[in-house]
Design a protein around this motif. Structure first.
Motif, PDB file in Angstrom:
ATOM      1  N   GLN A  78     -44.058 -26.593  45.900  1.00 48.18           N
ATOM      2  CA  GLN A  78     -45.349 -27.276  45.953  1.00 48.18           C
ATOM      3  C   GLN A  78     -45.760 -27.804  44.589  1.00 48.18           C
ATOM      4  O   GLN A  78     -46.365 -28.881  44.482  1.00 48.18           O
ATOM      5  CB  GLN A  78     -46.400 -26.329  46.535  1.00 48.18           C
ATOM      6  CG  GLN A  78     -46.102 -25.996  48.002  1.00 48.18           C
ATOM      7  CD  GLN A  78     -47.114 -25.081  48.638  1.00 48.18           C
ATOM      8  OE1 GLN A  78     -47.855 -25.477  49.519  1.00 48.18           O
ATOM      9  NE2 GLN A  78     -47.138 -23.827  48.180  1.00 48.18           N
ATOM     10  N   GLU A  79     -45.405 -27.069  43.543  1.00 49.08           N
ATOM     11  CA  GLU A  79     -45.679 -27.562  42.189  1.00 49.08           C
ATOM     12  C   GLU A  79     -44.911 -28.845  41.911  1.00 49.08           C
ATOM     13  O   GLU A  79     -45.356 -29.693  41.128  1.00 49.08           O
ATOM     14  CB  GLU A  79     -45.297 -26.497  41.162  1.00 49.08           C
ATOM     15  CG  GLU A  79     -46.214 -25.283  41.162  1.00 49.08           C
ATOM     16  CD  GLU A  79     -45.631 -24.121  40.374  1.00 49.08           C
ATOM     17  OE1 GLU A  79     -44.524 -24.287  39.801  1.00 49.08           O
ATOM     18  OE2 GLU A  79     -46.261 -23.046  40.353  1.00 49.08           O
ATOM     19  N   ARG A  80     -43.748 -29.005  42.565  1.00 48.93           N
ATOM     20  CA  ARG A  80     -42.917 -30.215  42.398  1.00 48.93           C
ATOM     21  C   ARG A  80     -43.337 -31.334  43.357  1.00 48.93           C
ATOM     22  O   ARG A  80     -42.669 -32.352  43.451  1.00 48.93           O
ATOM     23  CB  ARG A  80     -41.441 -29.887  42.618  1.00 48.93           C
ATOM     24  CG  ARG A  80     -40.833 -28.869  41.671  1.00 48.93           C
ATOM     25  CD  ARG A  80     -40.769 -29.376  40.222  1.00 48.93           C
ATOM     26  NE  ARG A  80     -39.994 -28.492  39.393  1.00 48.93           N
ATOM     27  CZ  ARG A  80     -40.467 -27.431  38.762  1.00 48.93           C
ATOM     28  NH1 ARG A  80     -41.744 -27.097  38.910  1.00 48.93           N
ATOM     29  NH2 ARG A  80     -39.686 -26.683  37.993  1.00 48.93           N
ATOM     30  N   GLY A  81     -44.417 -31.118  44.073  1.00 42.85           N
ATOM     31  CA  GLY A  81     -44.946 -32.161  44.940  1.00 42.85           C
ATOM     32  C   GLY A  81     -44.417 -32.167  46.351  1.00 42.85           C
ATOM     33  O   GLY A  81     -44.712 -33.087  47.130  1.00 42.85           O
ATOM     34  N   LYS A  82     -43.638 -31.155  46.728  1.00 44.87           N
ATOM     35  CA  LYS A  82     -43.138 -31.073  48.101  1.00 44.87           C
ATOM     36  C   LYS A  82     -44.234 -30.523  49.014  1.00 44.87           C
ATOM     37  O   LYS A  82     -45.037 -29.686  48.613  1.00 44.87           O
ATOM     38  CB  LYS A  82     -41.912 -30.164  48.178  1.00 44.87           C
ATOM     39  CG  LYS A  82     -40.762 -30.557  47.247  1.00 44.87           C
ATOM     40  CD  LYS A  82     -40.173 -31.917  47.580  1.00 44.87           C
ATOM     41  CE  LYS A  82     -38.964 -32.219  46.693  1.00 44.87           C
ATOM     42  NZ  LYS A  82     -38.415 -33.573  46.961  1.00 44.87           N
ATOM     43  N   ARG A  83     -44.230 -30.987  50.256  1.00 45.58           N
ATOM     44  CA  ARG A  83     -45.170 -30.473  51.253  1.00 45.58           C
ATOM     45  C   ARG A  83     -44.483 -29.348  52.017  1.00 45.58           C
ATOM     46  O   ARG A  83     -43.348 -29.508  52.490  1.00 45.58           O
ATOM     47  CB  ARG A  83     -45.603 -31.595  52.188  1.00 45.58           C
ATOM     48  CG  ARG A  83     -46.226 -32.769  51.455  1.00 45.58           C
ATOM     49  CD  ARG A  83     -46.576 -33.894  52.417  1.00 45.58           C
ATOM     50  NE  ARG A  83     -47.741 -33.566  53.232  1.00 45.58           N
ATOM     51  CZ  ARG A  83     -48.166 -34.328  54.234  1.00 45.58           C
ATOM     52  NH1 ARG A  83     -47.504 -35.420  54.575  1.00 45.58           N
ATOM     53  NH2 ARG A  83     -49.252 -33.979  54.920  1.00 45.58           N
ATOM     54  N   VAL A  84     -45.155 -28.219  52.126  1.00 44.92           N
ATOM     55  CA  VAL A  84     -44.562 -27.029  52.736  1.00 44.92           C
ATOM     56  C   VAL A  84     -45.426 -26.583  53.918  1.00 44.92           C
ATOM     57  O   VAL A  84     -46.655 -26.526  53.819  1.00 44.92           O
ATOM     58  CB  VAL A  84     -44.440 -25.886  51.705  1.00 44.92           C
ATOM     59  CG1 VAL A  84     -44.008 -24.598  52.384  1.00 44.92           C
ATOM     60  CG2 VAL A  84     -43.452 -26.266  50.606  1.00 44.92           C
ATOM     61  N   PHE A  85     -44.751 -26.263  55.039  1.00 44.76           N
ATOM     62  CA  PHE A  85     -45.437 -25.788  56.235  1.00 44.76           C
ATOM     63  C   PHE A  85     -44.682 -24.590  56.805  1.00 44.76           C
ATOM     64  O   PHE A  85     -43.508 -24.374  56.488  1.00 44.76           O
ATOM     65  CB  PHE A  85     -45.538 -26.897  57.283  1.00 44.76           C
ATOM     66  CG  PHE A  85     -46.270 -28.112  56.795  1.00 44.76           C
ATOM     67  CD1 PHE A  85     -47.657 -28.167  56.838  1.00 44.76           C
ATOM     68  CD2 PHE A  85     -45.572 -29.193  56.272  1.00 44.76           C
ATOM     69  CE1 PHE A  85     -48.334 -29.283  56.372  1.00 44.76           C
ATOM     70  CE2 PHE A  85     -46.243 -30.315  55.803  1.00 44.76           C
ATOM     71  CZ  PHE A  85     -47.632 -30.365  55.855  1.00 44.76           C
ATOM     72  N   PHE A  86     -45.369 -23.824  57.643  1.00 44.17           N
ATOM     73  CA  PHE A  86     -44.803 -22.601  58.191  1.00 44.17           C
ATOM     74  C   PHE A  86     -44.896 -22.658  59.710  1.00 44.17           C
ATOM     75  O   PHE A  86     -45.995 -22.812  60.263  1.00 44.17           O
ATOM     76  CB  PHE A  86     -45.552 -21.393  57.637  1.00 44.17           C
ATOM     77  CG  PHE A  86     -45.664 -21.414  56.128  1.00 44.17           C
ATOM     78  CD1 PHE A  86     -44.632 -20.920  55.334  1.00 44.17           C
ATOM     79  CD2 PHE A  86     -46.783 -21.958  55.508  1.00 44.17           C
ATOM     80  CE1 PHE A  86     -44.714 -20.968  53.952  1.00 44.17           C
ATOM     81  CE2 PHE A  86     -46.879 -22.007  54.128  1.00 44.17           C
ATOM     82  CZ  PHE A  86     -45.833 -21.511  53.348  1.00 44.17           C
ATOM     83  N   LEU A  87     -43.748 -22.531  60.376  1.00 45.33           N
ATOM     84  CA  LEU A  87     -43.683 -22.584  61.840  1.00 45.33           C
ATOM     85  C   LEU A  87     -43.199 -21.241  62.360  1.00 45.33           C
ATOM     86  O   LEU A  87     -42.101 -20.798  62.002  1.00 45.33           O
ATOM     87  CB  LEU A  87     -42.729 -23.681  62.309  1.00 45.33           C
ATOM     88  CG  LEU A  87     -43.317 -25.092  62.474  1.00 45.33           C
ATOM     89  CD1 LEU A  87     -43.778 -25.660  61.134  1.00 45.33           C
ATOM     90  CD2 LEU A  87     -42.297 -26.022  63.099  1.00 45.33           C
ATOM     91  N   THR A  88     -44.004 -20.602  63.197  1.00 47.20           N
ATOM     92  CA  THR A  88     -43.640 -19.278  63.678  1.00 47.20           C
ATOM     93  C   THR A  88     -43.858 -19.143  65.173  1.00 47.20           C
ATOM     94  O   THR A  88     -44.825 -19.676  65.727  1.00 47.20           O
ATOM     95  CB  THR A  88     -44.456 -18.183  62.952  1.00 47.20           C
ATOM     96  OG1 THR A  88     -44.192 -16.907  63.553  1.00 47.20           O
ATOM     97  CG2 THR A  88     -45.951 -18.462  63.017  1.00 47.20           C
TER      98      THR A  88
END
Length: 307
Positions: free
Chosen positions: A49-59
């Motif tokens: 996220q610091e590198r600008g990537k978008r992160v999501f969590f699927l459970t």
């Protein structure tokens, strides 16, 4: 032989991450086991996220709400909030509210988090919790078969329920005799992986209700595409620049394939590299959908690329 199942490391890993804007992570077995984060997972998510990537969590876990998952992520040190979480509990509620023709209430086989997500969408439900104590006596099955049903019930939703009983099974099956009654399941995972071994998962309850009702549930969780559709609708991500990271071939990797995503299998959870290669060597096109694009021993293997 199907393409894929490439070890992701070194310069290949750098090139790959440069081609990705969004990363979707399964949680159990990928980022943590039980209450302990997998070594390096927290640093990876935060650095991405610091590198600008978008992160999501699927459970597929229906026992926690978005808010509860947000609290767990933050408690383990992940820089993440509930808006990044897409689970079967909130997505099942969204489906019933916006995608189905629900008329009336829901008979719920599931826990408090699932009940709360339904109520947050303004959906009335019954059935959750331990239920009344059964009085021993002659012919209890006749009593259960004749028990009055709630005429307001228009759907049966099956999630993980630690209070699952034969009586709940009877009620669900009787509601589902009405072909207009919607039949929904959060997920079909037959194993709930825990530290020290696994226990039967939601899929075992779903199969019981399916057998009793002689009907097939519509499934919200992975490998269904619905959770991904919810994510795209809310966050407008580009599938061509998105990757699914998971530890299960039959849920995480298959969902990624179903959605046209590139996939990464991490070997810290349920599925093994041997299983992936067996699918790769098969002549079955259906089994080829279970082959990940790449694999890593652990998500922490992606960290050196971000230094």
């Amino acid at each position: 032989m199907a393409a894929g199942c490439v070890h992701l490391s070194g310069s290949l890993c750098s090139q790959f991450l440069a081609s990705v804007d969004a990363l979707l992570f399964d949680c159990d077995g990928v980022l943590w086991k039980g209450e302990s984060a997998i070594p390096g997972a927290v640093q990876l998510i935060n650095r991405l996220q610091e590198r600008g990537k978008r992160v999501f969590f699927l459970t597929n876990n229906s026992t926690k709400s978005r808010q509860m998952y947000g609290e767990k992520l933050r408690g383990l040190g992940f820089q993440a909030g509930p808006e990044q979480v897409f689970g079967t509990a909130p997505c099942a509620a969204l489906y019933l509210r916006h995608e189905s023709e629900l008329r009336g209430s829901v008979y719920l086989i599931g826990g408090a988090a699932l009940r709360g997500e339904l109520q947050a969408q303004g959906i009335a439900c019954s059935g959750s919790g331990p239920g009344p104590e059964l009085t021993p006596g002659p012919g209890p099955t006749q009593v259960w078969a004749a028990e009055p049903l709630d005429p307001a019930v228009g759907a049966v939703l099956v999630g993980f329920d630690e209070h699952f009983t034969y009586l709940k099974l009877c009620r669900a099956a009787r509601y589902l005799r009405n072909p207009a009654c919607i039949f929904l399941a959060t997920n079909t995972d037959t194993l709930l992986p825990l530290e020290g071994g696994g226990i039967p998962g939601t899929g075992c309850l779903v199969k019981a209700v399916e057998a009793a009702a002689n009907r097939t549930a519509h499934v919200i969780g992975k490998p269904s595409v619905y959770m991904f559709e919810c994510l795209v609708k809310e966050h407008s991500i580009d599938p061509s620049r998105t990757v699914m990271v998971g530890d299960r071939l039959d849920t995480d990797i298959l969902m990624g394939s179903n959605c046209g995503l590139r996939t990464i299998l991490t070997l810290t959870g349920v599925s093994s590299l041997e299983e992936a290669k067996a699918h790769q060597e098969s002549d079955s096109s259906d089994r080829h959908k279970l082959v990940p694009s790449y694999y890593v021993d652990s998500v922490a293997d992606l960290l050196p690329t971000l230094d």
